[in-house]
Write an enzyme that holds these catalytic residues in place. Structure first.
Site, mmCIF file in Angstrom:
data_model
loop_
_atom_site.group_PDB
_atom_site.id
_atom_site.type_symbol
_atom_site.label_atom_id
_atom_site.label_comp_id
_atom_site.label_asym_id
_atom_site.label_seq_id
_atom_site.Cartn_x
_atom_site.Cartn_y
_atom_site.Cartn_z
ATOM 1 N N GLY A 37 0.815 -1.205 0.000
ATOM 2 C CA GLY A 37 0.000 0.000 0.000
ATOM 3 C C GLY A 37 0.847 1.252 0.000
ATOM 4 O O GLY A 37 2.066 1.207 0.238
ATOM 5 N N THR A 38 0.203 2.367 -0.262
ATOM 6 C CA THR A 38 0.904 3.634 -0.433
ATOM 7 C C THR A 38 0.179 4.752 0.301
ATOM 8 O O THR A 38 -1.045 4.763 0.361
ATOM 9 C CB THR A 38 1.004 3.992 -1.930
ATOM 10 O OG1 THR A 38 1.507 2.859 -2.649
ATOM 11 C CG2 THR A 38 1.935 5.166 -2.167
ATOM 12 N N THR A 39 0.960 5.684 0.848
ATOM 13 C CA THR A 39 0.390 6.881 1.468
ATOM 14 C C THR A 39 1.009 8.115 0.820
ATOM 15 O O THR A 39 2.110 8.050 0.254
ATOM 16 C CB THR A 39 0.650 6.920 2.983
ATOM 17 O OG1 THR A 39 2.068 6.969 3.211
ATOM 18 C CG2 THR A 39 0.072 5.695 3.665
ATOM 19 N N THR A 210 -1.038 -1.740 -4.348
ATOM 20 C CA THR A 210 -1.812 -0.508 -4.208
ATOM 21 C C THR A 210 -3.100 -0.657 -5.007
ATOM 22 O O THR A 210 -3.058 -0.975 -6.193
ATOM 23 C CB THR A 210 -1.014 0.709 -4.726
ATOM 24 O OG1 THR A 210 0.186 0.840 -3.961
ATOM 25 C CG2 THR A 210 -1.827 1.985 -4.623
#
Length: 234
Positions: A37-39, A210
Site C-alpha cells: 500500500g501507499t500513502t 496498491t
C-alpha cells in the site's frame, strides 16, 4: 568396535544435517512483513491533504480491500501509515493513548508540530526493534499554514511540501516532482485532491499492492473532511 564407531559417526552426521536444515529454515523467518500500500501527503497554503489506499496484502494474496492506513489524530492533524499492518495498528494505538494523556495533563489539544515531534520520539524509542512503518503526518500548524512531515522507520523526519511512502513511492514521487516541483507551485486544494487521485490511479496500474480505494483527508481551519475514491478492484 569399528561398527559402533561408524554408527556413532552416522548419528552425528544425521543430527548435524537436521540442525543445519532447521537453522536454514530459522534464518528465513522474519518478525516483519510488508503488507503493501501507499500513502501520500501534500501541503498547501492553508491546508494539507493526506491519503492512503485500503488494500492490505501478504505476498500475492490480498488480505482485505478495506484496511485503513489513515488516522485522524485531532481536528488539525491526520496520520497515514504504510508498511506492516500489525505495527501500524500498535503505533496508532500508542499515539492515541499519548495524545489523550497530553490533553489530560495540559488541558488543551496538542498542536500539529508537537505531534510531529511526539511521533518521532515514539518511533526512535523503538529503534532497536523498530515499528516497520513509514509515516506521513499532515495538517495545519498554529498559524493556520499547511504542513506535511515524512518519516522513516526510526523517527527521522522532515517538513516537506509533499511526500509519499509505501510500495507505490517510486511511481508516485516523480509525478509529484513534475506537477508540484519542490513547492514552487502554489497548489489549490482541488488541484491537490485531483493530483492524488491521478497518482493513485496510475500507481494502481503498476503496483499490485496498491489498489481498491483511497481515503483522502483534507485538513484546514474548519477541521477534517474525508472522501473515498474508488480504484480498480482487480
Amino acid at each position: 568396535s569399528m561398527r559402533k564407531e561408524r554408527e556413532g559417526i552416522k548419528k552425528r552426521s544425521t543430527s548435524w544435517t537436521t540442525f543445519s536444515t532447521n537453522f536454514k529454515n530459522m534464518s528465513k523467518w522474519s518478525p516483519y512483513d510488508n503488507n503493501g500500500g501507499t500513502t501520500i501527503g501534500i501541503a498547501g497554503k492553508d491546508f494539507a491533504v493526506i491519503a492512503g489506499d485500503t488494500r492490505m496484502s501478504t505476498g500475492y494474496s490480498i488480505q482485505t480491500r478495506y484496511g485503513r492506513k489513515v488516522l485522524k489524530l485531532t481536528d488539525k492533524a491526520v496520520l497515514a501509515t504504510a508498511g506492516m499492518q500489525a505495527d501500524q495498528a500498535t503505533l496508532h494505538k500508542v499515539l492515541e493513548y499519548r495524545l489523550r494523556n497530553y490533553e489530560h495533563a495540559h488541558r488543551k489539544v496538542i498542536s500539529t508540530q508537537a505531534i510531529a515531534q511526539l511521533l518521532s520520539t515514539t518511533l526512535y524509542g523503538r529503534r532497536f526493534f523498530p515499528y516497520y512503518t513509514f509515516n506521513v503526518l499532515g495538517g495545519v500548524d498554529e498559524e493556520g499554514k499547511g504542513v506535511v512531515y515524512g518519516y522513516d522507520a526510526v523517527g527521522s523526519y522532515e517538513s516537506v511540501p509533499y511526500v509519499t511512502t509505501g510500495t507505490g513511492t517510486e511511481l508516485m514521487q516523480p509525478l509529484l516532482d513534475n506537477q508540484i516541483g519542490k513547492g514552487v507551485k502554489n497548489i489549490s486544494r482541488e488541484e491537490a485532491v485531483e493530483l492524488i487521485k491521478d497518482a493513485f490511479s496510475s500507481a494502481g496500474e503498476r503496483d499490485i499492492y496498491t489498489g481498491d480505494s483511497v481515503l483522502i483527508c483534507v485538513i484546514d481551519a474548519n477541521g477534517v473532511t474525508e472522501e473515498r475514491f474508488l480504484l480498480k478492484g482487480d
